[in-house]
Structure formats: structure tokens, C-alpha cells
Design an enzyme around this catalytic site. Structure first.
Site, PDB file in Angstrom:
ATOM      1  N   ARG A 169      85.779   9.815  18.414  1.00 25.51           N
ATOM      2  CA  ARG A 169      85.985   8.367  18.307  1.00 25.51           C
ATOM      3  C   ARG A 169      86.029   7.697  19.684  1.00 25.51           C
ATOM      4  O   ARG A 169      85.590   6.561  19.838  1.00 25.51           O
ATOM      5  CB  ARG A 169      87.300   8.061  17.569  1.00 25.51           C
ATOM      6  CG  ARG A 169      87.432   8.684  16.209  1.00 25.51           C
ATOM      7  CD  ARG A 169      87.116   7.784  15.034  1.00 25.51           C
ATOM      8  NE  ARG A 169      87.465   6.390  15.153  1.00 25.51           N
ATOM      9  CZ  ARG A 169      88.450   5.791  14.508  1.00 25.51           C
ATOM     10  NH1 ARG A 169      89.215   6.479  13.694  1.00 25.51           N
ATOM     11  NH2 ARG A 169      88.651   4.506  14.646  1.00 25.51           N
ATOM     12  N   TYR A 198      81.711  -9.107  17.865  1.00 22.64           N
ATOM     13  CA  TYR A 198      82.499 -10.311  18.195  1.00 22.64           C
ATOM     14  C   TYR A 198      83.757  -9.921  18.938  1.00 22.64           C
ATOM     15  O   TYR A 198      84.314  -8.846  18.714  1.00 22.64           O
ATOM     16  CB  TYR A 198      82.840 -11.135  16.954  1.00 22.64           C
ATOM     17  CG  TYR A 198      83.498 -10.389  15.812  1.00 22.64           C
ATOM     18  CD1 TYR A 198      82.750  -9.620  14.925  1.00 22.64           C
ATOM     19  CD2 TYR A 198      84.873 -10.475  15.608  1.00 22.64           C
ATOM     20  CE1 TYR A 198      83.350  -8.965  13.861  1.00 22.64           C
ATOM     21  CE2 TYR A 198      85.492  -9.821  14.543  1.00 22.64           C
ATOM     22  CZ  TYR A 198      84.713  -9.062  13.678  1.00 22.64           C
ATOM     23  OH  TYR A 198      85.302  -8.414  12.631  1.00 22.64           O
ATOM     24  N   PRO A 199      84.201 -10.805  19.839  1.00 26.49           N
ATOM     25  CA  PRO A 199      85.465 -10.553  20.513  1.00 26.49           C
ATOM     26  C   PRO A 199      86.612 -11.182  19.733  1.00 26.49           C
ATOM     27  O   PRO A 199      86.380 -12.137  18.980  1.00 26.49           O
ATOM     28  CB  PRO A 199      85.278 -11.263  21.857  1.00 26.49           C
ATOM     29  CG  PRO A 199      84.350 -12.386  21.563  1.00 26.49           C
ATOM     30  CD  PRO A 199      83.504 -11.983  20.383  1.00 26.49           C
ATOM     31  N   MET A 200      87.809 -10.666  19.878  1.00 24.59           N
ATOM     32  CA  MET A 200      88.955 -11.264  19.176  1.00 24.59           C
ATOM     33  C   MET A 200      90.276 -11.089  19.905  1.00 24.59           C
ATOM     34  O   MET A 200      90.405 -10.258  20.793  1.00 24.59           O
ATOM     35  CB  MET A 200      89.053 -10.729  17.753  1.00 24.59           C
ATOM     36  CG  MET A 200      89.418  -9.277  17.630  1.00 24.59           C
ATOM     37  SD  MET A 200      89.752  -8.818  15.907  1.00 24.59           S
ATOM     38  CE  MET A 200      91.245  -9.740  15.557  1.00 24.59           C
ATOM     39  N   ASP A 201      91.234 -11.919  19.523  1.00 23.97           N
ATOM     40  CA  ASP A 201      92.606 -11.874  20.038  1.00 23.97           C
ATOM     41  C   ASP A 201      93.580 -11.704  18.885  1.00 23.97           C
ATOM     42  O   ASP A 201      93.251 -12.027  17.748  1.00 23.97           O
ATOM     43  CB  ASP A 201      92.974 -13.230  20.668  1.00 23.97           C
ATOM     44  CG  ASP A 201      92.374 -13.441  22.041  1.00 23.97           C
ATOM     45  OD1 ASP A 201      91.949 -12.462  22.674  1.00 23.97           O
ATOM     46  OD2 ASP A 201      92.353 -14.617  22.466  1.00 23.97           O
ATOM     47  N   LYS A 202      94.783 -11.290  19.218  1.00 24.48           N
ATOM     48  CA  LYS A 202      95.895 -11.401  18.276  1.00 24.48           C
ATOM     49  C   LYS A 202      96.698 -12.629  18.712  1.00 24.48           C
ATOM     50  O   LYS A 202      96.991 -12.790  19.903  1.00 24.48           O
ATOM     51  CB  LYS A 202      96.764 -10.132  18.327  1.00 24.48           C
ATOM     52  CG  LYS A 202      96.094  -8.910  17.676  1.00 24.48           C
ATOM     53  CD  LYS A 202      96.379  -8.848  16.185  1.00 24.48           C
ATOM     54  CE  LYS A 202      95.458  -7.896  15.446  1.00 24.48           C
ATOM     55  NZ  LYS A 202      95.687  -6.501  15.768  1.00 24.48           N
ATOM     56  N   HIS A 238      95.674  -3.136   7.101  1.00 22.30           N
ATOM     57  CA  HIS A 238      94.358  -3.393   7.717  1.00 22.30           C
ATOM     58  C   HIS A 238      93.462  -2.147   7.598  1.00 22.30           C
ATOM     59  O   HIS A 238      92.311  -2.227   7.179  1.00 22.30           O
ATOM     60  CB  HIS A 238      94.564  -3.772   9.188  1.00 22.30           C
ATOM     61  CG  HIS A 238      93.315  -3.741  10.014  1.00 22.30           C
ATOM     62  ND1 HIS A 238      92.467  -4.817  10.113  1.00 22.30           N
ATOM     63  CD2 HIS A 238      92.763  -2.756  10.775  1.00 22.30           C
ATOM     64  CE1 HIS A 238      91.453  -4.494  10.898  1.00 22.30           C
ATOM     65  NE2 HIS A 238      91.599  -3.255  11.315  1.00 22.30           N
ATOM     66  N   GLN A 295      82.854   1.279  12.783  1.00 24.52           N
ATOM     67  CA  GLN A 295      83.432   0.277  13.685  1.00 24.52           C
ATOM     68  C   GLN A 295      83.858   0.928  14.976  1.00 24.52           C
ATOM     69  O   GLN A 295      84.352   2.049  14.993  1.00 24.52           O
ATOM     70  CB  GLN A 295      84.570  -0.442  12.947  1.00 24.52           C
ATOM     71  CG  GLN A 295      85.919  -0.468  13.611  1.00 24.52           C
ATOM     72  CD  GLN A 295      86.794   0.696  13.192  1.00 24.52           C
ATOM     73  OE1 GLN A 295      86.321   1.767  12.845  1.00 24.52           O
ATOM     74  NE2 GLN A 295      88.090   0.499  13.247  1.00 24.52           N
ATOM     75  N   SER A 335      94.640 -10.239   9.924  1.00 27.84           N
ATOM     76  CA  SER A 335      93.588 -11.186  10.289  1.00 27.84           C
ATOM     77  C   SER A 335      93.964 -12.621   9.919  1.00 27.84           C
ATOM     78  O   SER A 335      93.781 -13.545  10.710  1.00 27.84           O
ATOM     79  CB  SER A 335      92.272 -10.812   9.593  1.00 27.84           C
ATOM     80  OG  SER A 335      91.853  -9.534  10.004  1.00 27.84           O
TER      81      SER A 335
HETATM   82  O1  76R Z   1      91.909   4.007  14.071  1.00 24.97           O
HETATM   83  C1  76R Z   1      91.939   3.974  12.814  1.00 24.97           C
HETATM   84  O2  76R Z   1      90.947   4.196  12.091  1.00 24.97           O
HETATM   85  C2  76R Z   1      93.250   3.710  12.184  1.00 24.97           C
HETATM   86  C3  76R Z   1      93.321   2.415  11.466  1.00 24.97           C
HETATM   87  C4  76R Z   1      92.870   1.219  12.295  1.00 24.97           C
HETATM   88  C5  76R Z   1      93.447   0.670  13.452  1.00 24.97           C
HETATM   89  C6  76R Z   1      94.672   1.132  14.223  1.00 24.97           C
HETATM   90  C7  76R Z   1      91.720   0.421  11.965  1.00 24.97           C
HETATM   91  C8  76R Z   1      90.884   0.679  10.893  1.00 24.97           C
HETATM   92  N1  76R Z   1      91.631  -0.595  12.863  1.00 24.97           N
HETATM   93  C9  76R Z   1      92.646  -0.471  13.801  1.00 24.97           C
HETATM   94  C10 76R Z   1      92.876  -1.290  14.896  1.00 24.97           C
HETATM   95 MN1  76R Z   1      90.332  -2.179  12.753  1.00 24.97          MN
HETATM   96  N2  76R Z   1      89.005  -3.661  12.693  1.00 24.97           N
HETATM   97  C11 76R Z   1      89.109  -4.862  13.360  1.00 24.97           C
HETATM   98  C12 76R Z   1      88.139  -5.778  12.837  1.00 24.97           C
HETATM   99  O3  76R Z   1      87.419  -9.301  11.468  1.00 24.97           O
HETATM  100  C13 76R Z   1      88.616  -8.991  11.492  1.00 24.97           C
HETATM  101  O4  76R Z   1      89.448  -9.525  10.711  1.00 24.97           O
HETATM  102  C14 76R Z   1      89.121  -7.980  12.503  1.00 24.97           C
HETATM  103  C15 76R Z   1      88.023  -7.227  13.236  1.00 24.97           C
HETATM  104  C16 76R Z   1      87.403  -5.087  11.890  1.00 24.97           C
HETATM  105  C17 76R Z   1      86.259  -5.611  11.053  1.00 24.97           C
HETATM  106  C18 76R Z   1      87.971  -3.771  11.793  1.00 24.97           C
HETATM  107  C19 76R Z   1      87.511  -2.783  10.935  1.00 24.97           C
HETATM  108  N3  76R Z   1      91.258  -3.032  14.351  1.00 24.97           N
HETATM  109  C20 76R Z   1      92.215  -2.469  15.141  1.00 24.97           C
HETATM  110  C21 76R Z   1      92.492  -3.349  16.264  1.00 24.97           C
HETATM  111  C22 76R Z   1      93.492  -3.083  17.383  1.00 24.97           C
HETATM  112  C23 76R Z   1      94.804  -3.705  16.987  1.00 24.97           C
HETATM  113  C24 76R Z   1      95.922  -3.482  17.966  1.00 24.97           C
HETATM  114  O5  76R Z   1      95.939  -2.482  18.674  1.00 24.97           O
HETATM  115  O6  76R Z   1      96.830  -4.360  17.981  1.00 24.97           O
HETATM  116  C25 76R Z   1      91.672  -4.451  16.102  1.00 24.97           C
HETATM  117  C26 76R Z   1      91.554  -5.654  17.021  1.00 24.97           C
HETATM  118  C27 76R Z   1      90.905  -4.248  14.903  1.00 24.97           C
HETATM  119  C28 76R Z   1      90.003  -5.164  14.379  1.00 24.97           C
HETATM  120  N4  76R Z   1      89.414  -1.238  11.165  1.00 24.97           N
HETATM  121  C29 76R Z   1      89.734  -0.013  10.613  1.00 24.97           C
HETATM  122  C30 76R Z   1      88.177  -1.610  10.672  1.00 24.97           C
HETATM  123  C31 76R Z   1      87.697  -0.581   9.787  1.00 24.97           C
HETATM  124  C32 76R Z   1      86.350  -0.620   9.070  1.00 24.97           C
HETATM  125  C33 76R Z   1      88.668   0.415   9.764  1.00 24.97           C
HETATM  126  C34 76R Z   1      88.630   1.730   8.987  1.00 24.97           C
HETATM  127  C35 76R Z   1      88.063   2.771   9.920  1.00 24.97           C
HETATM  128  C36 76R Z   1      87.870   4.105   9.281  1.00 24.97           C
HETATM  129  O7  76R Z   1      88.717   4.517   8.482  1.00 24.97           O
HETATM  130  O8  76R Z   1      86.835   4.745   9.623  1.00 24.97           O
END
Ligand code: 76R
Length: 249
Positions: A131, A145-149, A172, A185, A223
Site C-alpha cells: 500500500r 482531487y485534493p481535500m481537507d478536514k 468511512h 484508492q 465527509s
Molecule cells: O487504510 C484503510 O484501508 C483503512 C480504512 C481507511 C482509512 C484510514 C480508508 C478506507 N480511508 C482512510 C483514510 Mn479513505 N477515502 C477518502 C476519499 O470523497 C470523499 O468523501 C473522501 C475522499 C475517498 C473516496 C476514500 C476512499 N480516507 C482516509 C483519509 C485520511 C484521514 C485522516 O488521516 O484523517 C482521507 C482523507 C480519506 C479520503 N477510503 C477507504 C476510501 C476507500 C475506497 C476505502 C476502502 C479501501 C479498501 O478497503 O481497500
């Protein structure tokens, strides 16, 4: 107490967006165009060598809409290598016809929100390594796309206790898992590197799945309450073999 999420950090990432100056390109003679395309293909072949050696990865996508024409995505172990590649490309003949429109600098990131407790070194775990140092899939479509919390009034992600953020991230992750195998992703962190906090890069063979996934996530609290988004870029894969046809006029 400092409750910052711990991150594992992998390869550095450059997303480089360019617009092609077709009017100028048209004025170039066919033989010069061919020479420039050969030079560009030689660069891409070099990147392929790096990828085969497991020392990086790259992807070329043709972007739909007016924000850009091409996205070059590069992953490398160091920021220096990204910079060298960027400079080498900028010095090439073709680059004179590829106007920069946007770029994004980040590093592939995994957070510890959902990680279990374990004594092993995560950097030695094969799954974690795959990964952090991913070979980009050659899937038909990309979405970036870029994003913030959010950090506003009562909706401040960074003021939430770790436990609460973990719960929210679990929900999420569950939505994300529903797209396993359909959307890949890559989350890359960019705090201190670029204007947003993360870059989100999604790959799929079915472009519609980007819309479905991002829409479904909008209803999830992470989100809905805390997500802020930059510009979206969507595109189609540009295989190396198709480069001459793409630039043909
Ligand atoms: O790493 C992991 O697979 C564990 C679960 C997970 C985390 C910790 C995860 C799963 N994400 C994590 C962190 Mn995500 N992700 C996004 C977006 O459009 C939006 O609303 C948000 C943009 C998408 C589409 C997405 C998809 N994720 C994060 C973080 C960091 C947060 C932090 O550290 O505070 C962001 C910014 C973010 C945003 N996420 C998944 C996905 C998908 C498809 C998964 C499942 C992955 C899998 O199981 O293979």
C-alpha cells in the site's frame, strides 16, 4: 495530550497536470514532432525501468474537460527524484508544448485509525508495503482531487478525541470496502507540502463508480461534516503505445 494520528509514509508523489498548446504544436514539422515524441517515449521507458525495479511507479492519463489535457502521476522514494524527473521533463522538447496547469505534491500515507495493536514493524509487513509503495494499476480511468478536514466552529476534526475519530473513520472505511476490487484508492498526505491536507487518487475500469463512491461517502459523517474538497480531475488512461496517436494532428 497530543492525539495526532500516527502515519506510515511511503513513496513521494507528484501529480503534474498539463494543457497541450495544440496551436503551436501544429506549426511544428512532422519530423520534429516525431523526434520530440521519441524523446518523450524514451523518458517513459526510463520510468518503466524504475517501476520494474520496484523503485517507483507512474501513470499517464488523458484528462477530460478544460482543466488539463494530461496528468502525469509519479511516485518515487525521495522528493529529490521527483524533482529530477520534473526538471528532465521540463527540459525536453515536448514540454515546450505542454503548459503546466496544476500540480500536487504529497506522500503516500496510511493512518493508524483502524490499525490493530501489534509489535511487528509495519514497514516490514508485505500488505502494508504494497500500500505504501504501490505499483499503480493500469486501470482505464482516474479521478484525482485534493481535500481537507474541516476546522470550523463546532466542526473541527482536529479537536475531536482520537476515539471519536477512529469511530468515524471506521464508518468511512466500511463504505470504501463496498468498492473493493472496483475502485483502488491511494491516499497521499500533503500537510506541509501543498495547499490541501490530502490528495485522493482513485482508479477504476468503470468511470461511473467514482461518482457512486464519492456520492455515497458524502452522506457519511466524515465527509458530510468534515470533508472539504478542491477541484476534481477525471480522465482516461493513456497507454505508452497510444502516445503517437494522441499527439497526431
Ligand atoms: O487504510 C484503510 O484501508 C483503512 C480504512 C481507511 C482509512 C484510514 C480508508 C478506507 N480511508 C482512510 C483514510 Mn479513505 N477515502 C477518502 C476519499 O470523497 C470523499 O468523501 C473522501 C475522499 C475517498 C473516496 C476514500 C476512499 N480516507 C482516509 C483519509 C485520511 C484521514 C485522516 O488521516 O484523517 C482521507 C482523507 C480519506 C479520503 N477510503 C477507504 C476510501 C476507500 C475506497 C476505502 C476502502 C479501501 C479498501 O478497503 O481497500
Amino acid at each position: 495530550m497530543n492525539e495526532a494520528a500516527k502515519t506510515l509514509d511511503g513513496w513521494y508523489v507528484l501529480h503534474d497536470f498539463r494543457k497541450i498548446d495544440w496551436n503551436s504544436w501544429k506549426t511544428v514539422s512532422a519530423s520534429e514532432r516525431e523526434q520530440m515524441l521519441n524523446e518523450f517515449e524514451a523518458l517513459v521507458s526510463k520510468w518503466e525501468g524504475t517501476e520494474k525495479a520496484g523503485k517507483g511507479s507512474h501513470a499517464l492519463y488523458s484528462i477530460v474537460g478544460q482543466k488539463a489535457d494530461i496528468m502525469i502521476m509519479l511516485l518515487r522514494p525521495t522528493m529529490e527524484e521527483l524533482n529530477e524527473i520534473e526538471n528532465a521533463f521540463n527540459k525536453s522538447g515536448l514540454a515546450a508544448y505542454m503548459i503546466p496547469t496544476y500540480s500536487y505534491v504529497s506522500v503516500v500515507e496510511l493512518s493508524n485509525y483502524l490499525a490493530g495493536d501489534s509489535d511487528e514493524d509495519p514497514y516490514e509487513n508485505p500488505y502494508v508495503r504494497s500500500r505504501l509503495y504501490p505499483e499503480l494499476p493500469r486501470w482505464k480511468h482516474v479521478c484525482f482531487y485534493p481535500m481537507d478536514k474541516r476546522r470550523e466552529g463546532n466542526d473541527n476534526w482536529y479537536m475531536l478525541p482520537m476515539e471519536e475519530r477512529k469511530n468515524l473513520m471506521r464508518s468511512h472505511g466500511m463504505i470504501g470496502r463496498g468498492y473493493a476490487g472496483v475502485v483502488k484508492q491511494i491516499i497521499s498526505g500533503s500537510v506541509g507540502f501543498d495547499d490541501w491536507e490530502w490528495g485522493v487518487t482513485l482508479f477504476s475500469d468503470d468511470v461511473l463508480q467514482f461518482k457512486k463512491l464519492v456520492y455515497e461517502m458524502r452522506f457519511d459523517e466524515v465527509s458530510a461534516r468534515y470533508g472539504e474538497f478542491g477541484s476534481f480531475y477525471v480522465g482516461n488512461i493513456l497507454e505508452k503505445e497510444r502516445i503517437p496517436a494522441y499527439f497526431h494532428i
